[in-house]
Write an enzyme that holds these catalytic residues in place. Structure first.
Site, PDB file in Angstrom:
ATOM      1  N   GLU A   1      -9.843   5.773   3.195  1.00 48.17           N
ATOM      2  CA  GLU A   1     -10.629   4.669   3.733  1.00 48.17           C
ATOM      3  C   GLU A   1      -9.665   3.524   3.975  1.00 48.17           C
ATOM      4  OE1 GLU A   1     -10.065   4.994   0.517  1.00 48.17           O
ATOM      5  OE2 GLU A   1      -9.341   2.957   0.192  1.00 48.17           O
TER       6      GLU A   1
ATOM      7  N   LYS B   1       0.813  -1.221   0.000  1.00 49.80           N
ATOM      8  CA  LYS B   1       0.000   0.000   0.000  1.00 49.80           C
ATOM      9  C   LYS B   1       0.850   1.276   0.000  1.00 49.80           C
ATOM     10  CE  LYS B   1      -4.116  -2.026   0.246  1.00 49.80           C
ATOM     11  NZ  LYS B   1      -5.132  -1.891  -0.804  1.00 49.80           N
TER      12      LYS B   1
ATOM     13  N   SER C   1       1.537  -9.775  -0.839  1.00 55.11           N
ATOM     14  CA  SER C   1       1.219  -8.344  -0.759  1.00 55.11           C
ATOM     15  C   SER C   1       1.488  -7.734   0.609  1.00 55.11           C
ATOM     16  CB  SER C   1      -0.246  -8.125  -1.140  1.00 55.11           C
ATOM     17  OG  SER C   1      -1.082  -8.963  -0.362  1.00 55.11           O
TER      18      SER C   1
END
Ligand SMILES: Cc1ncc(COP(=O)(O)O)c(C=O)c1O
Length: 393
Positions: free
Chosen positions: A112, A90, A378
């Site tokens: 969010e 991210k 991830s």
């Protein structure tokens, strides 16, 4: 030539576009006009690349997982996004977007989050750049990803628990959009995945494309060819998958396998297998596949993994699915838990629950011994320890 990339109107085939309320029209249009110019400018690239290297720790390793390879009868490389600063992919996106927000003169950042990884990555770059940060997070997720809430607060962000719907990612996104509508001029909304109105899906895919850029170089060094036979990633909204496949989208010899969350089984009524269950519709500003009832009401998704618990999907992936460019596999909660324990046991790597869904596809694909497989891990499993411990294998 046929391309799976976005077109000049912000569409991937019939998916994408920008369906926003009147009050946000100007914001979205400004972003559409600005993002490519900024992302392609030398000064942006320099600042972005330097932060990715010195702050995030890129390039992330491409690790040959020998014992996992032996188990599945092919050569499996893991792209280690779990080793990034803040523990997931991210941060690649939040660094890029905060640099853009600053160049656009915005002073207030909203986001969010589902699993909390995007919230932590946003709070981190806001601390770094000394900007106000507000993160919307469903109350269910606040509870199941508590460690990340504590991190966001220590980083100086305000975390607002959202109590509408089933109190997960969709509801947090609704609330963030509502906030944006109230503060369109000073606020920049850092969306955490390849979702939302154009240009977000394309912008987030570009910022995550560093993943496949590195895979190309690393495979060339390790294998003498810059492409694998298979690329595998999990999809919530689709950002780590988009980054993993970005530079291979139009290379049809590379097979793409995407894992979505089967929950308790696709047809159990408790699932987040959006691509397989979804019908065409609009969610959070984009036309895509959406889990919805006969009369178009959004259905509540379910997954053990907070990051995959979303009733929509990035338009890029909706298009890859309907054109059959990608194979979509649903991995259910139990299969993901098994896969997480298996990776831990075989390779000493505890993956995020989201990444465990990607690992759960390995037993569903018929690999040949000479196949080279690149699977993106991830994120790391720290945030999921409570779930792992209560679901011991
Ligand atoms: C570690 C990790 N992987 C994957 C995802 C899913 O998001 P995306 O599909 O945008 O990569 C999340 C979302 O929170 C995440 O935290």
């Amino acid at each position: 030539m046929k391309t799976y990339q976005v077109n000049e109107n912000g569409y991937y085939g019939e998916f994408g576009g920008a369906y926003v309320p009147e009050i946000l029209h100007q914001c979205v249009e400004d972003l559409q006009k600005t993002y490519l110019e900024v992302l392609e400018s030398e000064s942006f690239k320099q600042e972005y690349d330097q932060l990715l290297r010195d702050y995030v720790g890129r390039p992330s390793p491409l690790y040959l997982a020998k014992r996992l390879s032996e188990k599945y009868g092919c050569k499996i490389y893991l792209k280690r996004e779990d080793l990034n600063h803040t523990g997931a992919h991210k941060i690649n996106n939040t660094i890029g977007q905060i640099l853009l927000a600053r160049r656009m003169g915005k002073t207030r950042i909203i986001a969010e989050t589902g699993a909390g990884q995007h919230g932590v990555a946003t709070a981190t770059v806001c601390a770094l750049m000394n900007m106000e940060c507000i993160v919307y997070m469903g109350k269910t997720d606040v509870e199941r990803q508590h460690a990340n809430v504590q991190k966001m607060e220590m980083l100086g962000a305000t975390v607002i628990p959202v109590t509408s719907g089933n109190m997960t990612l969709k509801d947090a996104t609704n609330e963030a959009i509502r906030d944006w509508c109230c503060h369109p001029s000073d606020t920049y909304y850092i969306i955490g995945s390849t979702v939302g109105p154009h240009p977000y899906p394309d912008m987030v895919a570009r910022l995550q494309s560093v993943i496949s850029e590195e895979i190309k170089k690393q495979l060339q060094e390790k294998e003498g060819r810059d492409y694998p036979d298979y690329l595998i990633a999990c999809v919530g909204g689709g950002s780590n998958a988009a980054g993993t496949i970005y530079h291979y989208l139009d290379e049809e010899r590379v097979k793409i396998v995407l894992a979505e969350a089967g929950g308790k089984g696709i047809y159990s009524g408790m699932s987040a297998a959006t691509i397989q269950l979804g019908k065409k519709g609009i969610i959070h500003g984009a036309r895509t596949l959406v889990m919805q009832s006969e009369d178009g009401q959004i259905e509540e998704p379910y997954s053990i993994s907070a990051g995959l618990d979303y009733p929509g999907i990035g338009p890029i992936h909706a298009n890859l699915s309907v054109t059959h460019r990608a194979q979509i596999l649903a991995v259910d909660d139990d299969e993901a838990l098994d896969a997480a324990y298996e990776l831990t046991k075989l390779e000493g790597i505890i993956p995020a629950l989201e990444s465990a869904h990607a690992l759960g596809t390995l037993s569903k694909v018929d690999f040949k011994p000479e196949d080279i497989v690149v699977l993106t891990v991830s994120g790391r499993g720290d945030k999921d320890m409570d779930t792992y411990i209560t679901n011991k294998r």
